[in-house]
Design a protein around this motif. Sequence first.
Motif, short mmCIF file in Angstrom:
data_model
loop_
_atom_site.label_atom_id
_atom_site.label_comp_id
_atom_site.label_asym_id
_atom_site.label_seq_id
_atom_site.Cartn_x
_atom_site.Cartn_y
_atom_site.Cartn_z
N PRO A 81 0.83 -1.20 0.00
CA PRO A 81 0.00 0.00 0.00
C PRO A 81 0.87 1.25 0.00
CG PRO A 81 -0.77 -1.55 1.65
CD PRO A 81 0.52 -2.08 1.11
N GLY A 82 0.50 2.22 -0.81
CA GLY A 82 1.22 3.48 -0.87
C GLY A 82 2.35 3.50 -1.88
N ALA A 83 2.65 2.37 -2.52
CA ALA A 83 3.77 2.33 -3.47
C ALA A 83 3.48 3.16 -4.70
CB ALA A 83 4.07 0.88 -3.86
N GLN A 84 2.25 3.12 -5.17
CA GLN A 84 1.89 3.90 -6.35
C GLN A 84 1.96 5.39 -6.05
OE1 GLN A 84 -1.98 3.01 -7.85
NE2 GLN A 84 -1.65 4.07 -9.77
N MET A 85 1.49 5.83 -4.89
CA MET A 85 1.54 7.24 -4.51
C MET A 85 3.00 7.69 -4.35
SD MET A 85 -0.02 10.03 -3.85
CE MET A 85 -1.72 9.69 -3.45
N ARG A 86 3.83 6.84 -3.79
CA ARG A 86 5.24 7.19 -3.62
C ARG A 86 5.91 7.38 -4.97
NH1 ARG A 86 6.74 3.16 -0.45
NH2 ARG A 86 5.93 4.25 1.35
N ARG A 89 4.83 10.76 -6.42
CA ARG A 89 5.48 11.88 -5.76
C ARG A 89 6.94 12.00 -6.17
NH1 ARG A 89 2.91 11.21 0.22
NH2 ARG A 89 0.98 12.31 -0.20
N GLU A 90 7.60 10.88 -6.36
CA GLU A 90 8.99 10.94 -6.79
C GLU A 90 9.12 11.45 -8.22
OE1 GLU A 90 10.37 7.00 -6.10
OE2 GLU A 90 10.67 7.32 -3.95
N ALA A 91 8.14 11.15 -9.06
CA ALA A 91 8.16 11.59 -10.46
C ALA A 91 7.77 13.05 -10.60
CB ALA A 91 7.24 10.72 -11.29
N ASP A 92 6.98 13.58 -9.69
CA ASP A 92 6.51 14.96 -9.77
C ASP A 92 7.60 15.90 -9.27
OD1 ASP A 92 4.99 17.19 -10.03
OD2 ASP A 92 3.61 16.74 -8.38
N ASP A 93 7.95 16.92 -10.09
CA ASP A 93 9.01 17.85 -9.71
C ASP A 93 8.55 18.90 -8.71
OD1 ASP A 93 10.82 16.60 -11.29
OD2 ASP A 93 10.44 17.89 -13.03
N ASP A 99 10.93 10.88 3.55
CA ASP A 99 11.60 9.62 3.87
C ASP A 99 10.66 8.44 3.68
OD1 ASP A 99 13.28 11.22 6.59
OD2 ASP A 99 13.95 10.94 4.53
N GLY A 100 9.70 8.56 2.81
CA GLY A 100 8.78 7.46 2.58
C GLY A 100 7.57 7.51 3.48
N ASP A 101 7.44 8.57 4.29
CA ASP A 101 6.30 8.65 5.18
C ASP A 101 5.19 9.53 4.63
OD1 ASP A 101 7.49 11.08 5.45
OD2 ASP A 101 7.76 10.98 7.62
N GLY A 102 5.35 10.06 3.43
CA GLY A 102 4.30 10.83 2.80
C GLY A 102 4.36 12.32 3.07
N ARG A 103 5.24 12.78 3.95
CA ARG A 103 5.36 14.19 4.24
C ARG A 103 6.30 14.85 3.25
NH1 ARG A 103 6.92 14.28 10.34
NH2 ARG A 103 8.10 12.51 9.64
N VAL A 104 5.99 16.06 2.87
CA VAL A 104 6.81 16.79 1.92
C VAL A 104 7.88 17.56 2.69
CG1 VAL A 104 6.80 18.58 0.16
CG2 VAL A 104 4.91 16.98 0.32
N SER A 105 9.10 17.50 2.20
CA SER A 105 10.20 18.22 2.85
C SER A 105 10.10 19.70 2.54
CB SER A 105 11.52 17.65 2.35
OG SER A 105 12.59 18.38 2.90
N ARG A 106 10.31 20.55 3.52
CA ARG A 106 10.24 21.99 3.34
C ARG A 106 11.55 22.58 2.81
NH1 ARG A 106 5.00 23.19 3.60
NH2 ARG A 106 4.01 22.39 5.44
N ASN A 107 12.65 21.90 3.05
CA ASN A 107 13.96 22.41 2.64
C ASN A 107 14.24 22.02 1.22
OD1 ASN A 107 14.27 23.34 5.23
ND2 ASN A 107 15.38 21.53 5.90
#
Length: 109
Positions: A81-86, A89-93, A99-107
């Motif tokens: 579960p969540g592999a497709q969403m991950r 997100r990796e493909a979207d610039d 770290d794989g937890d679904g949160r977007v890094s601010r830095n």
Amino acid sequence: MVGPSLTEDDRRRFLRKIQAAFALLVGASMGLVTLYGRAPLLVVAGAALLGTAVGGVLAWYTLPSSIADSPYESVDRGPKPGAQMRRRREADDSQRAGDGDGRVSRNRD
């Protein structure tokens, strides 16, 4: 991936116990009904035995042995579960995957 914690033999043994309990419940119910109807004890015993036999047939019909088969060996479970969403997100610039937890890094680097 973690597999099933029960073996096939454990599943079948548990199913047999459930079927036997179901048959005994039906037999005890028939025996109590005839006892409540003030039948002689021989008739109550006969009804309980006949009820257990009928309960065995009902248990065999309603709880078939195929439900004891493990679903893990015959079905391809697919990706986690969540592999497709991950992957999205990796493909979207515009967003960076965390770290794989679904949160977007601010830095941004």
